[in-house]
Design a protein around this motif. Structure first.
Motif, PDB file in Angstrom:
ATOM      1  N   VAL A 120     -49.388 -23.866  55.808  1.00 34.89           N
ATOM      2  CA  VAL A 120     -49.901 -22.658  56.697  1.00 34.89           C
ATOM      3  C   VAL A 120     -49.119 -21.688  56.223  1.00 34.89           C
ATOM      4  O   VAL A 120     -48.022 -21.552  56.729  1.00 34.89           O
ATOM      5  N   ILE A 121     -49.758 -20.291  56.011  1.00 38.29           N
ATOM      6  CA  ILE A 121     -49.162 -19.293  55.681  1.00 38.29           C
ATOM      7  C   ILE A 121     -49.404 -18.451  56.732  1.00 38.29           C
ATOM      8  O   ILE A 121     -50.513 -18.048  57.196  1.00 38.29           O
ATOM      9  N   VAL A 122     -48.255 -17.701  57.476  1.00 36.34           N
ATOM     10  CA  VAL A 122     -48.419 -16.931  58.602  1.00 36.34           C
ATOM     11  C   VAL A 122     -47.983 -15.618  58.375  1.00 36.34           C
ATOM     12  O   VAL A 122     -47.002 -15.232  57.773  1.00 36.34           O
ATOM     13  N   ASP A 123     -48.754 -14.597  59.147  1.00 36.70           N
ATOM     14  CA  ASP A 123     -48.396 -13.270  59.135  1.00 36.70           C
ATOM     15  C   ASP A 123     -47.503 -13.068  60.512  1.00 36.70           C
ATOM     16  O   ASP A 123     -46.426 -13.038  60.426  1.00 36.70           O
ATOM     17  N   ASN A 124     -48.227 -13.162  61.698  1.00 37.70           N
ATOM     18  CA  ASN A 124     -47.621 -12.910  62.961  1.00 37.70           C
ATOM     19  C   ASN A 124     -46.729 -11.867  62.944  1.00 37.70           C
ATOM     20  O   ASN A 124     -45.572 -11.910  63.564  1.00 37.70           O
ATOM     21  N   GLY A 125     -47.226 -10.551  62.718  1.00 34.05           N
ATOM     22  CA  GLY A 125     -46.720  -9.175  62.875  1.00 34.05           C
ATOM     23  C   GLY A 125     -45.756  -9.003  61.555  1.00 34.05           C
ATOM     24  O   GLY A 125     -45.165  -7.870  61.472  1.00 34.05           O
ATOM     25  N   ARG A 126     -45.583  -9.742  60.674  1.00 34.18           N
ATOM     26  CA  ARG A 126     -44.667  -9.342  59.329  1.00 34.18           C
ATOM     27  C   ARG A 126     -45.517  -8.117  58.471  1.00 34.18           C
ATOM     28  O   ARG A 126     -44.839  -7.510  58.005  1.00 34.18           O
ATOM     29  N   SER A 127     -46.831  -8.321  58.604  1.00 32.42           N
ATOM     30  CA  SER A 127     -47.488  -6.959  57.882  1.00 32.42           C
ATOM     31  C   SER A 127     -47.240  -5.838  58.607  1.00 32.42           C
ATOM     32  O   SER A 127     -47.128  -4.549  57.666  1.00 32.42           O
ATOM     33  N   LYS A 128     -47.080  -5.827  59.675  1.00 32.01           N
ATOM     34  CA  LYS A 128     -46.855  -4.467  60.522  1.00 32.01           C
ATOM     35  C   LYS A 128     -45.224  -4.161  60.252  1.00 32.01           C
ATOM     36  O   LYS A 128     -44.955  -2.908  60.046  1.00 32.01           O
ATOM     37  N   ARG A 129     -44.577  -5.120  60.166  1.00 37.40           N
ATOM     38  CA  ARG A 129     -42.999  -4.554  59.875  1.00 37.40           C
ATOM     39  C   ARG A 129     -42.968  -4.369  58.414  1.00 37.40           C
ATOM     40  O   ARG A 129     -42.117  -3.299  57.985  1.00 37.40           O
ATOM     41  N   LEU A 130     -43.729  -4.748  57.543  1.00 38.82           N
ATOM     42  CA  LEU A 130     -43.777  -4.308  56.086  1.00 38.82           C
ATOM     43  C   LEU A 130     -44.131  -2.718  55.942  1.00 38.82           C
ATOM     44  O   LEU A 130     -43.528  -2.152  55.146  1.00 38.82           O
ATOM     45  N   ALA A 131     -44.844  -2.353  56.902  1.00 39.42           N
ATOM     46  CA  ALA A 131     -45.270  -0.867  56.962  1.00 39.42           C
ATOM     47  C   ALA A 131     -44.146  -0.036  57.671  1.00 39.42           C
ATOM     48  O   ALA A 131     -44.499   1.109  57.999  1.00 39.42           O
ATOM     49  N   ALA A 132     -43.339  -0.677  58.288  1.00 39.80           N
ATOM     50  CA  ALA A 132     -42.652  -0.012  59.370  1.00 39.80           C
ATOM     51  C   ALA A 132     -41.117   0.499  58.493  1.00 39.80           C
ATOM     52  O   ALA A 132     -40.886  -0.029  57.495  1.00 39.80           O
ATOM     53  N   ASP A 133     -40.352   1.452  59.000  1.00 41.99           N
ATOM     54  CA  ASP A 133     -39.135   1.934  58.396  1.00 41.99           C
ATOM     55  C   ASP A 133     -38.270   0.852  58.099  1.00 41.99           C
ATOM     56  O   ASP A 133     -37.486   0.864  57.363  1.00 41.99           O
ATOM     57  N   TYR A 134     -38.096  -0.136  59.184  1.00 42.95           N
ATOM     58  CA  TYR A 134     -37.234  -1.220  58.866  1.00 42.95           C
ATOM     59  C   TYR A 134     -37.772  -2.453  58.280  1.00 42.95           C
ATOM     60  O   TYR A 134     -37.286  -3.690  58.600  1.00 42.95           O
ATOM     61  N   PHE A 135     -38.744  -2.343  57.296  1.00 45.71           N
ATOM     62  CA  PHE A 135     -39.091  -3.291  56.614  1.00 45.71           C
ATOM     63  C   PHE A 135     -38.390  -4.220  55.850  1.00 45.71           C
ATOM     64  O   PHE A 135     -38.674  -5.335  55.409  1.00 45.71           O
ATOM     65  N   GLU A 136     -37.010  -3.785  55.467  1.00 45.63           N
ATOM     66  CA  GLU A 136     -36.182  -4.469  54.540  1.00 45.63           C
ATOM     67  C   GLU A 136     -35.811  -5.779  55.534  1.00 45.63           C
ATOM     68  O   GLU A 136     -34.911  -6.541  54.793  1.00 45.63           O
ATOM     69  N   VAL A 137     -35.937  -5.756  56.899  1.00 42.45           N
ATOM     70  CA  VAL A 137     -35.767  -6.949  57.427  1.00 42.45           C
ATOM     71  C   VAL A 137     -36.198  -8.320  56.938  1.00 42.45           C
ATOM     72  O   VAL A 137     -35.885  -9.385  57.306  1.00 42.45           O
ATOM     73  N   LEU A 138     -37.437  -7.958  56.519  1.00 43.09           N
ATOM     74  CA  LEU A 138     -38.182  -9.173  55.623  1.00 43.09           C
ATOM     75  C   LEU A 138     -37.509  -9.581  54.623  1.00 43.09           C
ATOM     76  O   LEU A 138     -37.854 -10.609  53.933  1.00 43.09           O
ATOM     77  N   LYS A 139     -36.228  -8.950  54.013  1.00 46.16           N
ATOM     78  CA  LYS A 139     -35.742  -9.663  52.873  1.00 46.16           C
ATOM     79  C   LYS A 139     -34.969 -11.021  53.622  1.00 46.16           C
ATOM     80  O   LYS A 139     -34.421 -11.799  52.724  1.00 46.16           O
ATOM     81  N   CYS A 140     -34.683 -10.999  54.811  1.00 51.48           N
ATOM     82  CA  CYS A 140     -33.908 -12.068  55.295  1.00 51.48           C
ATOM     83  C   CYS A 140     -34.185 -13.371  55.050  1.00 51.48           C
ATOM     84  O   CYS A 140     -35.300 -13.811  54.901  1.00 51.48           O
ATOM     85  N   ILE A 141     -33.233 -14.164  54.446  1.00 49.43           N
ATOM     86  CA  ILE A 141     -33.542 -15.618  53.963  1.00 49.43           C
ATOM     87  C   ILE A 141     -32.902 -16.652  55.145  1.00 49.43           C
ATOM     88  O   ILE A 141     -32.698 -17.885  54.946  1.00 49.43           O
TER      89      ILE A 141
END
Length: 365
Positions: free
Chosen positions: A283-304
């Motif tokens: 199951v591949i989940v967004d749950n707000g991640r696309s919105k973060r990707l479009a925001a100024d702090y999108f680099e938080v999505l790099k987190c491993i």
């Protein structure tokens, strides 16, 4: 829900001197091990730079890599599902389980499933979920959130666990030896592994090129949950992707060294297709991640999700992850959680001292 007051909850933990001292000591030891093992690799900073660039590239072309990943997984015989939010994620998994008559599930570690409130959702619908990770199981038995994304029960002392296992599993409350407590856990979980109708786990990395999901553990619980039952379900956020198989060793080298200061996790498992006779779903989940990707702090999505930022944070080390009352705590949590619920987690960013230590240790910068 009312706002989380991390200062008040943290003060309660600080006042408990034995727990505070142990918590601070254990996390700082992990930070020191991280520094030692990093210093032994001359190209460590080059590795961090490269990992950061790969993650940035993947996020820039995320739509293409997600489509590639889905195509490869389907070619490998894996059922693929897309979930826009937590509610859809939980509903999809419940539908899968209902169609297979699933009543008992063993679950490896997954922050995403915690984020979605999946265990509580399924338990309300008559499905028993047993956490297979030792720390997660301790927290489940204590009806408490995990306190760290890698070491879920690090805020507890051995005596706490001995008392808890005595109450819930019938062990000897006077024996707090870790080997004994581990045996108690294994004896309890083995009966659930054998009876499980399905197994679940999260995803550390997903390789778009091959359609492979990769899971890193130090206990092997994900492997048991993935291989014994006839049905296996994994959940992953869209940010877990990396482009190619040859990118994976870089992140494997960074992950455990950053998290615990160890050269590698005990088990690094690759799942590319279901085993013979098994059905596998992702199951591949967004749950707000696309919105973060479009925001100024999108680099938080790099987190491993290595937890290195927590191990070094002076606030987290002394107040514990429990004080954040959130799925994601510490430095990464004060950025992520307000984006889920701005009112409830509005105060969390004020728990930062701006010392910059988290940025210094983050493996993907």
């Amino acid at each position: 829900m009312s706002q989380v007051n991390q200062v008040k909850l943290g003060a309660k933990f600080i006042a408990d001197t034995p727990h505070r001292i142990s918590h601070d000591r254990c996390l700082w030891a992990a930070r020191m091990r991280r520094d030692k093992t990093a210093s032994q690799i001359p190209e460590w900073e080059e590795m961090r730079n490269l990992a950061s660039q790969i993650k940035l590239h993947t996020l820039t072309y995320l739509d293409r890599y997600l489509e590639m990943f889905e195509t490869r997984m389907k070619e490998n015989g894996i059922h693929v599902h897309w979930a826009e939010d937590a509610e859809e994620h939980n509903r999809i998994i419940h539908e899968i389980f209902s169609s297979h008559g699933v009543r008992t599930v063993t679950k490896g570690k997954s922050m995403l499933m915690d984020e979605c409130g999946m265990r509580e959702y399924l338990e309300k619908r008559g499905i028993d979920i047993y956490e297979a990770d030792l720390g997660e199981r301790i927290q489940q038995l204590d009806n408490q959130r995990p306190s760290h994304i890698v070491m879920p029960a690090i805020h507890k002392l051995r005596g706490d666990v001995a008392k808890l296992f005595a109450e819930k599993l019938g062990s000897d409350p006077d024996i707090d030896d870790p080997h004994y407590l581990n045996r108690v856990m294994r004896k309890d979980m083995r009966q659930h592994y054998i009876k499980a109708d399905a197994g679940m786990c999260g995803v550390n990395f997903a390789v778009a090129e091959t359609g492979t999901i990769v899971v890193a553990t130090n206990e092997g619980n994900a492997d048991i949950s993935a291989n014994i039952p006839p049905l296996f379900v994994a959940s992953m956020g869209i940010e877990k992707l990396i482009p190619r198989q040859r990118d994976l060793p870089l992140f494997i080298r960074l992950l455990s060294r950053s998290a615990l200061g160890f050269d590698i996790t005990q088990y690094t498992s690759h799942y590319t297709r279901p085993r013979k006779g098994q059905e596998m779903h992702v199951v591949i989940v967004d749950n707000g991640r696309s919105k973060r990707l479009a925001a100024d702090y999108f680099e938080v999505l790099k987190c491993i999700r290595c937890g290195a930022c927590m191990n070094t944070c002076p606030v987290f080390r002394r107040t514990s992850g429990i004080s954040y009352d959130a799925t994601y705590m510490g430095p990464i949590g004060i950025v992520l959680e307000p984006s889920y619920d701005l009112h409830r987690y509005a105060r969390l960013p004020y728990s930062c001292t701006h010392c910059g230590s988290c940025g210094n240790v983050c493996p993907v910068k």
